[in-house]
Design a protein around this motif. Structure first.
Motif, mmCIF file in Angstrom:
data_model
loop_
_atom_site.group_PDB
_atom_site.id
_atom_site.type_symbol
_atom_site.label_atom_id
_atom_site.label_comp_id
_atom_site.label_asym_id
_atom_site.label_seq_id
_atom_site.Cartn_x
_atom_site.Cartn_y
_atom_site.Cartn_z
ATOM 1 N N UNK A 171 15.277 -43.458 -34.891
ATOM 2 C CA UNK A 171 15.427 -44.402 -35.991
ATOM 3 C C UNK A 171 16.654 -43.972 -36.787
ATOM 4 N N UNK A 172 17.142 -44.865 -37.639
ATOM 5 C CA UNK A 172 18.324 -44.519 -38.425
ATOM 6 C C UNK A 172 18.006 -43.519 -39.534
ATOM 7 N N UNK A 173 16.889 -43.762 -40.225
ATOM 8 C CA UNK A 173 16.647 -43.040 -41.470
ATOM 9 C C UNK A 173 15.543 -42.003 -41.426
ATOM 10 N N UNK A 174 14.961 -41.744 -40.248
ATOM 11 C CA UNK A 174 13.907 -40.724 -40.186
ATOM 12 C C UNK A 174 13.765 -40.212 -38.764
ATOM 13 N N UNK A 175 13.174 -39.040 -38.651
ATOM 14 C CA UNK A 175 12.937 -38.464 -37.336
ATOM 15 C C UNK A 175 11.784 -39.181 -36.659
ATOM 16 N N UNK A 176 11.967 -39.502 -35.372
ATOM 17 C CA UNK A 176 10.866 -40.056 -34.581
ATOM 18 C C UNK A 176 10.624 -39.041 -33.471
ATOM 19 N N UNK A 177 10.891 -39.379 -32.210
ATOM 20 C CA UNK A 177 10.857 -38.360 -31.160
ATOM 21 C C UNK A 177 12.088 -37.468 -31.298
ATOM 22 N N UNK A 178 13.208 -38.109 -31.570
ATOM 23 C CA UNK A 178 14.449 -37.390 -31.811
ATOM 24 C C UNK A 178 14.861 -37.498 -33.269
ATOM 25 N N UNK A 179 16.004 -36.927 -33.623
ATOM 26 C CA UNK A 179 16.424 -36.906 -35.029
ATOM 27 C C UNK A 179 16.876 -38.271 -35.539
ATOM 28 N N UNK A 180 16.926 -38.414 -36.863
ATOM 29 C CA UNK A 180 17.488 -39.618 -37.477
ATOM 30 C C UNK A 180 18.980 -39.671 -37.152
ATOM 31 N N UNK A 181 19.472 -40.861 -36.845
ATOM 32 C CA UNK A 181 20.847 -40.977 -36.353
ATOM 33 C C UNK A 181 21.832 -41.564 -37.360
ATOM 34 N N UNK A 182 21.381 -41.901 -38.544
ATOM 35 C CA UNK A 182 22.317 -42.449 -39.522
ATOM 36 C C UNK A 182 23.317 -41.365 -39.934
ATOM 37 N N UNK A 183 24.597 -41.666 -39.804
ATOM 38 C CA UNK A 183 25.645 -40.705 -40.158
ATOM 39 C C UNK A 183 25.746 -39.534 -39.215
ATOM 40 N N UNK A 184 25.299 -39.686 -37.955
ATOM 41 C CA UNK A 184 25.269 -38.560 -37.020
ATOM 42 C C UNK A 184 26.675 -38.046 -36.706
ATOM 43 N N UNK A 185 27.673 -38.941 -36.684
ATOM 44 C CA UNK A 185 29.037 -38.511 -36.343
ATOM 45 C C UNK A 185 29.588 -37.588 -37.424
ATOM 46 N N UNK A 186 29.452 -38.012 -38.679
ATOM 47 C CA UNK A 186 29.941 -37.184 -39.786
ATOM 48 C C UNK A 186 29.154 -35.888 -39.894
ATOM 49 N N UNK A 187 27.844 -35.967 -39.658
ATOM 50 C CA UNK A 187 26.993 -34.775 -39.763
ATOM 51 C C UNK A 187 27.338 -33.762 -38.684
ATOM 52 N N UNK A 188 27.600 -34.255 -37.487
ATOM 53 C CA UNK A 188 27.963 -33.362 -36.378
ATOM 54 C C UNK A 188 29.310 -32.691 -36.638
ATOM 55 N N UNK A 189 30.251 -33.464 -37.178
ATOM 56 C CA UNK A 189 31.578 -32.919 -37.504
ATOM 57 C C UNK A 189 31.473 -31.860 -38.591
ATOM 58 N N UNK A 190 30.658 -32.139 -39.604
ATOM 59 C CA UNK A 190 30.541 -31.231 -40.750
ATOM 60 C C UNK A 190 29.783 -29.952 -40.396
ATOM 61 N N UNK A 191 28.642 -30.091 -39.681
ATOM 62 C CA UNK A 191 27.776 -28.935 -39.436
ATOM 63 C C UNK A 191 28.198 -28.115 -38.229
ATOM 64 N N UNK A 192 28.706 -28.783 -37.204
ATOM 65 C CA UNK A 192 28.988 -28.062 -35.957
ATOM 66 C C UNK A 192 30.464 -28.079 -35.551
ATOM 67 N N UNK A 193 31.265 -28.898 -36.253
ATOM 68 C CA UNK A 193 32.677 -28.991 -35.885
ATOM 69 C C UNK A 193 32.888 -29.688 -34.559
ATOM 70 N N UNK A 194 31.945 -30.555 -34.181
ATOM 71 C CA UNK A 194 32.039 -31.264 -32.902
ATOM 72 C C UNK A 194 32.390 -32.718 -33.142
ATOM 73 N N UNK A 195 33.140 -33.306 -32.200
ATOM 74 C CA UNK A 195 33.568 -34.686 -32.340
ATOM 75 C C UNK A 195 32.833 -35.615 -31.394
ATOM 76 N N UNK A 196 33.385 -36.809 -31.255
ATOM 77 C CA UNK A 196 32.723 -37.804 -30.435
ATOM 78 C C UNK A 196 32.771 -37.468 -28.955
ATOM 79 N N UNK A 197 33.708 -36.634 -28.512
ATOM 80 C CA UNK A 197 33.751 -36.239 -27.103
ATOM 81 C C UNK A 197 32.454 -35.553 -26.696
ATOM 82 N N UNK A 198 31.925 -34.753 -27.636
ATOM 83 C CA UNK A 198 30.652 -34.057 -27.358
ATOM 84 C C UNK A 198 29.515 -35.081 -27.252
ATOM 85 N N UNK A 199 29.543 -36.103 -28.123
ATOM 86 C CA UNK A 199 28.499 -37.123 -28.101
ATOM 87 C C UNK A 199 28.565 -37.957 -26.825
ATOM 88 N N UNK A 200 29.787 -38.232 -26.320
ATOM 89 C CA UNK A 200 29.906 -38.949 -25.057
ATOM 90 C C UNK A 200 29.174 -38.190 -23.953
#
Length: 453
Positions: free
Chosen positions: A48-77
């Motif tokens: 779901x966008x705003x809460x964890x279901x089976x997996x994590x909430x995905x709203x803002x996942x790109x910015x969160x991944x960049x900020x917390x792990x320093x990973x970009x969209x290549x990793x998400x692909x």
């Protein structure tokens, strides 16, 4: 002055490049509207966008991944297309995510292109505003209420005037009755009182033929009334009880186009159409914890539907926060609607499999303005339009017999063609009506032992 303008233009160009780069980083180079469709088709089972279901909430996942792990969209692909291969490569963060979510392996999506993933990420970064739920016919709005207020006042005035008129009429009747009482006490009626019949026996002796005739008519009407009442015992057409958990077939089968047999799995190949277990509900509601549909029934809002979903969780012992079962379950006492008497044999499979197309064709022929597309509706009505399920037909013996007498059999389908192979010509001669068309009664549809054994 020229130098200042030159640097100003360079500054604008730099800011523009920075903004475009930023937009690219945070998933804004995709189409959020197309991303919404792809997200709902591929991701909503676990995310779901705003809460964890089976997996994590995905709203803002790109910015969160960049900020917390320093990973970009290549990793998400790589993660979305084949997360198993990414973990196997020794990627540290991929394995951390796998461990964090109880080693639940995410589905692989090699069919999604990078453009598709960009669209999904654009949706998670900037989801379009949700559409307003549509209200069913009859749902009043605030404007409707304001417009209806003068009409209500007019109605109230009419009611008050009517009550005053009735009160005046009652006073007039009382006055007239008083005058009649006084008249009865006068000497003018003394002569008439002498000629009046003094007892019922005198009246009966004078009009006994009329009395006997009336008694005979009353006896016949009473007998008919008792017989009619007895014949309709157990007939509950229109019966629609409230259930412990509100379930709208219009939302599930109508708005969301869920097939009847997804929940009533035994209706096609079993004798009875079972009541689905709560685990069947949880197949979907494990990830659907709130109602976000566009349809609202009159008198009900989103909070009402959300509350009913919570009842499902309470019954199954599901903890939506921890995403696991607690083991504490509560049986749901559903109220049965359709219930054949014990002395009647009815097999769903025989009608749904062997008679499916014949029943649909017969029903549509008799009801050209109210056609059906699935065989279930022939008996149960248009369930996909019902918020509360009700008995749509009488389900009497006469109702069944009438159907057997008018439903034409398809003698060319695989089952009948083989089973009645040597009887075709005989049946055509025996039942020549309508050019040799054969109805259910021709193959034993009216035999007592078929339904009563």
């Amino acid at each position: 002055m020229i130098s200042w303008r030159k640097h100003y233009k360079k500054g604008l160009i730099a800011i523009g490049l920075l903004l475009s780069t930023s937009a690219s980083i945070y998933g804004q180079d995709g189409d959020p509207k197309n991303g919404e469709k792809l997200f709902k088709a591929n991701c909503t089972a676990c995310h779901a966008l705003d809460k964890q279901v089976v997996g994590p909430a995905l709203k803002g996942v790109v910015a969160r991944l960049e900020k917390d792990q320093g990973l970009g969209k290549d990793w998400l692909y790589k993660w979305i297309k084949d997360n198993k291969a990414l973990r196997a490569s020794g990627d540290k963060y991929a394995n951390e995510v796998f461990e964090k979510f109880n080693k639940t392996e995410m589905q692989q999506f090699p069919n999604l292109t990078e453009k598709d993933i960009d669209d999904i990420l654009a949706y998670t970064t900037n989801p379009p505003a949700p559409e307003e739920p549509k209200k069913d016919a009859g749902t009043a709005t605030a404007t409707d209420g304001a417009q209806a207020a003068p009409a209500n006042n007019t109605t109230s005035n009419i009611v008050i005037i009517s009550l005053l008129a009735i009160a005046g009429l009652l006073v007039w009747i009382l006055l007239k009755l008083r005058q009649l009482v006084k008249l009865g006490q006068s000497e003018d009626l003394a002569g008439l009182n002498e000629t009046r019949v003094k007892s019922f026996s005198e009246i009966y002796a004078k009009y006994h033929y009329v009395g006997k005739g009336l008694l005979a008519v009353l006896a016949i009407l009473a007998t008919y009334g008792v017989w009619n009442w007895i014949m309709w015992i157990g007939v509950y057409k229109g019966y629609k009880p409230e259930q412990p958990i509100y379930f709208s077939h219009k939302i599930h089968a109508g708005e969301n186009k869920i097939d009847c047999q997804l929940c009533h799995s035994s209706a096609k190949y079993g004798k009875v159409s079972e009541i689905p277990s709560m685990n069947v509900c949880m197949n979907c509601h494990r990830t659907i914890s709130e109602y976000n549909g566009k349809y609202l029934e009159p008198g009900k809002d989103k909070a009402f539907y959300d509350g009913e979903i919570q009842k499902i969780y309470a019954a199954t012992g599901w903890d939506s926060e921890k995403q696991q079962y607690t083991g504490k379950t509560t049986p749901v006492e559903w109220t049965r609607i359709h219930n054949m008497p014990d002395f009647v044999y009815f097999n769903h499979a025989q009608h749904v499999v062997a008679g499916e197309q014949a029943i649909i064709n017969s029903f549509n022929k008799k009801n050209p303005d109210n056609k059906i597309d699935v065989v279930c509706k022939a008996c149960h009505g248009k369930i996909d339009t019902m918020n509360v399920v009700q008995m749509a037909n009488d389900f009497t013996m006469g109702w069944c017999i009438e159907c057997h007498r008018t439903t034409e059999i398809d003698m060319n389908n695989g089952y009948n063609k083989e089973y009645f192979k040597n009887l075709h010509e005989k049946l055509k001669k025996q039942y020549p009506k309508d050019g040799g068309k054969i109805t259910v009664d021709a193959i034993g549809g009216l035999e007592c032992g078929k339904c009563h054994y």
